[in-house]
Design a protein around this motif. Structure first.
Motif, PDB file in Angstrom:
ATOM      1  N   GLY A  16       0.810  -1.208   0.000  1.00  0.00           N
ATOM      2  CA  GLY A  16       0.000   0.000   0.000  1.00  0.00           C
ATOM      3  C   GLY A  16       0.842   1.257   0.000  1.00  0.00           C
ATOM      4  N   PHE A  17       1.946   1.230   0.754  1.00  0.00           N
ATOM      5  CA  PHE A  17       2.826   2.392   0.861  1.00  0.00           C
ATOM      6  C   PHE A  17       3.369   2.817  -0.502  1.00  0.00           C
ATOM      7  CE2 PHE A  17       7.032   4.268   1.313  1.00  0.00           C
ATOM      8  CZ  PHE A  17       6.821   5.262   2.261  1.00  0.00           C
ATOM      9  N   PHE A  18       3.688   1.843  -1.340  1.00  0.00           N
ATOM     10  CA  PHE A  18       4.339   2.167  -2.616  1.00  0.00           C
ATOM     11  C   PHE A  18       3.343   2.444  -3.746  1.00  0.00           C
ATOM     12  CE2 PHE A  18       7.959   0.107  -0.501  1.00  0.00           C
ATOM     13  CZ  PHE A  18       8.929   1.076  -0.732  1.00  0.00           C
ATOM     14  N   TYR A  19       2.050   2.322  -3.506  1.00  0.00           N
ATOM     15  CA  TYR A  19       1.087   2.637  -4.564  1.00  0.00           C
ATOM     16  C   TYR A  19       1.228   4.081  -5.065  1.00  0.00           C
ATOM     17  CZ  TYR A  19      -1.834  -1.517  -5.161  1.00  0.00           C
ATOM     18  OH  TYR A  19      -2.303  -2.762  -5.498  1.00  0.00           O
ATOM     19  N   PRO A  20       1.339   5.092  -4.193  1.00  0.00           N
ATOM     20  CA  PRO A  20       1.505   6.463  -4.715  1.00  0.00           C
ATOM     21  C   PRO A  20       2.794   6.646  -5.500  1.00  0.00           C
ATOM     22  CG  PRO A  20       0.838   6.489  -2.397  1.00  0.00           C
ATOM     23  CD  PRO A  20       1.202   5.070  -2.725  1.00  0.00           C
ATOM     24  N   PHE A  21       3.851   5.898  -5.130  1.00  0.00           N
ATOM     25  CA  PHE A  21       5.118   6.007  -5.848  1.00  0.00           C
ATOM     26  C   PHE A  21       5.044   5.273  -7.195  1.00  0.00           C
ATOM     27  CE2 PHE A  21       6.015   6.629  -1.392  1.00  0.00           C
ATOM     28  CZ  PHE A  21       6.907   7.688  -1.392  1.00  0.00           C
ATOM     29  N   ARG A  22       4.371   4.112  -7.193  1.00  0.00           N
ATOM     30  CA  ARG A  22       4.175   3.389  -8.456  1.00  0.00           C
ATOM     31  C   ARG A  22       3.346   4.213  -9.432  1.00  0.00           C
ATOM     32  NH1 ARG A  22       1.210  -1.830  -7.111  1.00  0.00           N
ATOM     33  NH2 ARG A  22       1.055  -1.829  -9.375  1.00  0.00           N
ATOM     34  N   ALA A  23       2.495   5.074  -8.888  1.00  0.00           N
ATOM     35  CA  ALA A  23       1.650   5.907  -9.741  1.00  0.00           C
ATOM     36  C   ALA A  23       2.488   6.808 -10.635  1.00  0.00           C
ATOM     37  CB  ALA A  23       0.710   6.743  -8.878  1.00  0.00           C
ATOM     38  N   SER A 214      -4.173  -2.990   6.602  1.00  0.00           N
ATOM     39  CA  SER A 214      -2.721  -2.798   6.494  1.00  0.00           C
ATOM     40  C   SER A 214      -2.349  -2.089   5.199  1.00  0.00           C
ATOM     41  CB  SER A 214      -2.006  -4.149   6.574  1.00  0.00           C
ATOM     42  OG  SER A 214      -2.234  -4.769   7.814  1.00  0.00           O
ATOM     43  N   MET A 215      -2.967  -2.519   4.102  1.00  0.00           N
ATOM     44  CA  MET A 215      -2.662  -1.925   2.803  1.00  0.00           C
ATOM     45  C   MET A 215      -3.158  -0.478   2.742  1.00  0.00           C
ATOM     46  SD  MET A 215      -3.618  -3.341  -1.010  1.00  0.00           S
ATOM     47  CE  MET A 215      -2.948  -4.957  -0.595  1.00  0.00           C
ATOM     48  N   SER A 216      -4.357  -0.232   3.251  1.00  0.00           N
ATOM     49  CA  SER A 216      -4.905   1.122   3.239  1.00  0.00           C
ATOM     50  C   SER A 216      -4.087   2.060   4.115  1.00  0.00           C
ATOM     51  CB  SER A 216      -6.362   1.097   3.726  1.00  0.00           C
ATOM     52  OG  SER A 216      -7.166   0.320   2.876  1.00  0.00           O
ATOM     53  N   PHE A 217      -3.681   1.567   5.293  1.00  0.00           N
ATOM     54  CA  PHE A 217      -2.854   2.380   6.185  1.00  0.00           C
ATOM     55  C   PHE A 217      -1.515   2.684   5.525  1.00  0.00           C
ATOM     56  CE2 PHE A 217       0.065   2.903   9.841  1.00  0.00           C
ATOM     57  CZ  PHE A 217      -0.568   3.972  10.464  1.00  0.00           C
ATOM     58  N   GLY A 218      -0.938   1.689   4.868  1.00  0.00           N
ATOM     59  CA  GLY A 218       0.317   1.911   4.151  1.00  0.00           C
ATOM     60  C   GLY A 218       0.153   2.941   3.052  1.00  0.00           C
ATOM     61  N   PHE A 219      -0.982   2.898   2.347  1.00  0.00           N
ATOM     62  CA  PHE A 219      -1.236   3.874   1.289  1.00  0.00           C
ATOM     63  C   PHE A 219      -1.287   5.286   1.866  1.00  0.00           C
ATOM     64  CE2 PHE A 219      -4.325   6.540  -0.949  1.00  0.00           C
ATOM     65  CZ  PHE A 219      -3.779   6.566  -2.223  1.00  0.00           C
ATOM     66  N   GLY A 220      -2.007   5.463   2.968  1.00  0.00           N
ATOM     67  CA  GLY A 220      -2.105   6.784   3.587  1.00  0.00           C
ATOM     68  C   GLY A 220      -0.756   7.306   4.052  1.00  0.00           C
ATOM     69  N   VAL A 221       0.060   6.430   4.637  1.00  0.00           N
ATOM     70  CA  VAL A 221       1.400   6.832   5.069  1.00  0.00           C
ATOM     71  C   VAL A 221       2.264   7.170   3.856  1.00  0.00           C
ATOM     72  CG1 VAL A 221       3.508   6.073   6.240  1.00  0.00           C
ATOM     73  CG2 VAL A 221       1.274   5.478   7.195  1.00  0.00           C
ATOM     74  N   GLY A 222       2.092   6.427   2.764  1.00  0.00           N
ATOM     75  CA  GLY A 222       2.832   6.712   1.541  1.00  0.00           C
ATOM     76  C   GLY A 222       2.508   8.088   0.991  1.00  0.00           C
ATOM     77  N   VAL A 223       1.236   8.466   1.034  1.00  0.00           N
ATOM     78  CA  VAL A 223       0.839   9.800   0.576  1.00  0.00           C
ATOM     79  C   VAL A 223       1.462  10.864   1.470  1.00  0.00           C
ATOM     80  CG1 VAL A 223      -1.099  11.373   0.251  1.00  0.00           C
ATOM     81  CG2 VAL A 223      -1.308   8.999  -0.475  1.00  0.00           C
ATOM     82  N   MET A 224       1.448  10.626   2.783  1.00  0.00           N
ATOM     83  CA  MET A 224       2.059  11.581   3.703  1.00  0.00           C
ATOM     84  C   MET A 224       3.558  11.708   3.438  1.00  0.00           C
ATOM     85  SD  MET A 224       0.293  11.350   7.448  1.00  0.00           S
ATOM     86  CE  MET A 224       1.111  12.886   7.873  1.00  0.00           C
ATOM     87  N   ALA A 225       4.198  10.586   3.119  1.00  0.00           N
ATOM     88  CA  ALA A 225       5.631  10.615   2.802  1.00  0.00           C
ATOM     89  C   ALA A 225       5.894  11.457   1.564  1.00  0.00           C
ATOM     90  CB  ALA A 225       6.156   9.199   2.605  1.00  0.00           C
ATOM     91  N   LEU A 226       5.028  11.320   0.562  1.00  0.00           N
ATOM     92  CA  LEU A 226       5.183  12.137  -0.648  1.00  0.00           C
ATOM     93  C   LEU A 226       5.070  13.623  -0.332  1.00  0.00           C
ATOM     94  CD1 LEU A 226       3.246  10.383  -3.560  1.00  0.00           C
ATOM     95  CD2 LEU A 226       5.670  10.946  -3.469  1.00  0.00           C
ATOM     96  N   LEU A 227       4.192  13.959   0.615  1.00  0.00           N
ATOM     97  CA  LEU A 227       3.990  15.354   0.970  1.00  0.00           C
ATOM     98  C   LEU A 227       5.240  15.980   1.588  1.00  0.00           C
ATOM     99  CD1 LEU A 227       0.394  15.252   2.502  1.00  0.00           C
ATOM    100  CD2 LEU A 227       1.102  16.557   0.509  1.00  0.00           C
ATOM    101  N   LEU A 239      -0.779  11.856  -7.970  1.00  0.00           N
ATOM    102  CA  LEU A 239      -0.199  10.532  -7.735  1.00  0.00           C
ATOM    103  C   LEU A 239      -1.057   9.744  -6.749  1.00  0.00           C
ATOM    104  CD1 LEU A 239       3.654  11.221  -7.506  1.00  0.00           C
ATOM    105  CD2 LEU A 239       2.316  10.395  -9.454  1.00  0.00           C
ATOM    106  N   GLY A 240      -1.609  10.431  -5.760  1.00  0.00           N
ATOM    107  CA  GLY A 240      -2.503   9.762  -4.822  1.00  0.00           C
ATOM    108  C   GLY A 240      -3.767   9.266  -5.506  1.00  0.00           C
ATOM    109  N   VAL A 241      -4.308  10.072  -6.404  1.00  0.00           N
ATOM    110  CA  VAL A 241      -5.515   9.679  -7.145  1.00  0.00           C
ATOM    111  C   VAL A 241      -5.236   8.450  -8.010  1.00  0.00           C
ATOM    112  CG1 VAL A 241      -7.155  10.390  -8.930  1.00  0.00           C
ATOM    113  CG2 VAL A 241      -6.472  12.009  -7.144  1.00  0.00           C
TER     114      VAL A 241
END
Length: 259
Positions: A16-23, A214-227, A239-241
């Motif tokens: 989940g964390f890497f979904y925004p980066f894979r975007a 777990s995946m959703s929480f990882g996604f949210g943290v990944g978006v925060m990391a991008l910020l 990228l989040g979208v």
């Protein structure tokens, strides 16, 4: 082994964390999506620059002055500890405001971006032709939905802010709960564009998120990391979208995903 990884919370968080980066990679492979990113990008550059400027002023002129200090050695430790906490809280508030306001302004374009991303992933094209009247009608509905989310979030955040007045660990408790609430809001925010298109209510959205905690929480943290990353934070919203849409398309068929 694959089944073990699929059900492993740490692996699912990482995925989940890497979904925004894979975007970002997905966006580069499909340059046709850039037209839906340009306007939100320009909005984000202006908005983020202004918020950082005023956030620094707010911290220097108001927040930093509230931190107690003294000459004894333990006051030095207390001062710098509270300074770090106050700076972190200010950063969270700045990033949250950036995400909320940026999403609100760019939400019509984000909806189009999510739609086109799903079409590219699934290979299916929408039957409806673009209509300017329908675009403005949908945009109004999306804006109203976004405003409701923001109001709910602001009310909860304001109530949590009262924790800062608790002596001792009040600021620490607020920081933890503010972080968790922001992560949940980010997940709900970016999945909202898919959910609106699928006509999913809040209960269905919540079920989708919690069944993939777990995946959703990882996604949210990944978006925060991008910020927090310079330059990348300007394209964090698109990228989040894209990342949320990818996650939906890859996991929506599996409605029971045990944690």
């Amino acid at each position: 082994m694959k089944k073990y990884l699929a059900n492993n919370p740490a692996f699912r968080f990482s995925r989940g964390f890497f979904y925004p980066f894979r975007a970002g990679k997905f966006l580069l492979r499909h340059p046709s999506l850039l037209r839906f990113v340009l306007i939100p990008f320009l909005i984000n550059v202006s908005l983020f620059s202004g918020l950082v400027y005023y956030g620094i002023q707010f911290f220097d002129e108001f927040v930093a002055k509230l931190i107690p200090s003294g000459e004894a050695w333990y006051w030095v430790i207390v001062f710098y500890s509270l300074w770090v906490i106050a700076a972190a809280v200010t950063a969270v508030l700045v990033f949250f405001t950036f995400t909320v306001v940026g999403n609100l302004i760019a939400s019509p374009f984000n909806d189009l971006l999510s739609t086109k991303t799903e079409e590219l992933i699934s290979g299916a094209r929408g039957d409806e032709k673009f209509s300017l009247r329908q675009f403005w009608s949908d945009s109004l509905q999306i804006l109203l939905t976004e405003l409701k989310k923001i109001l709910i979030f602001v009310v909860i955040m304001a109530l949590l802010f009262l924790l800062n007045f608790l002596p001792g660990i009040g600021s620490v408790v607020f920081s933890v709960f503010a972080f968790l609430l922001t992560v949940f809001f980010l997940v709900l925010e970016y999945f909202g564009f898919v959910a609106y298109r699928k006509r999913l209510g809040f209960r269905e959205q919540r079920k989708f998120i919690w069944s993939r905690f777990s995946m959703s929480f990882g996604f949210g943290v990944g978006v925060m990391a991008l910020l927090t990353l310079p330059l990348l934070n300007f394209i964090c919203i698109p990228l989040g979208v894209i990342g949320a849409t990818q996650m939906w398309c890859e996991t929506a068929d599996n409605t029971e995903m045990p944690e």
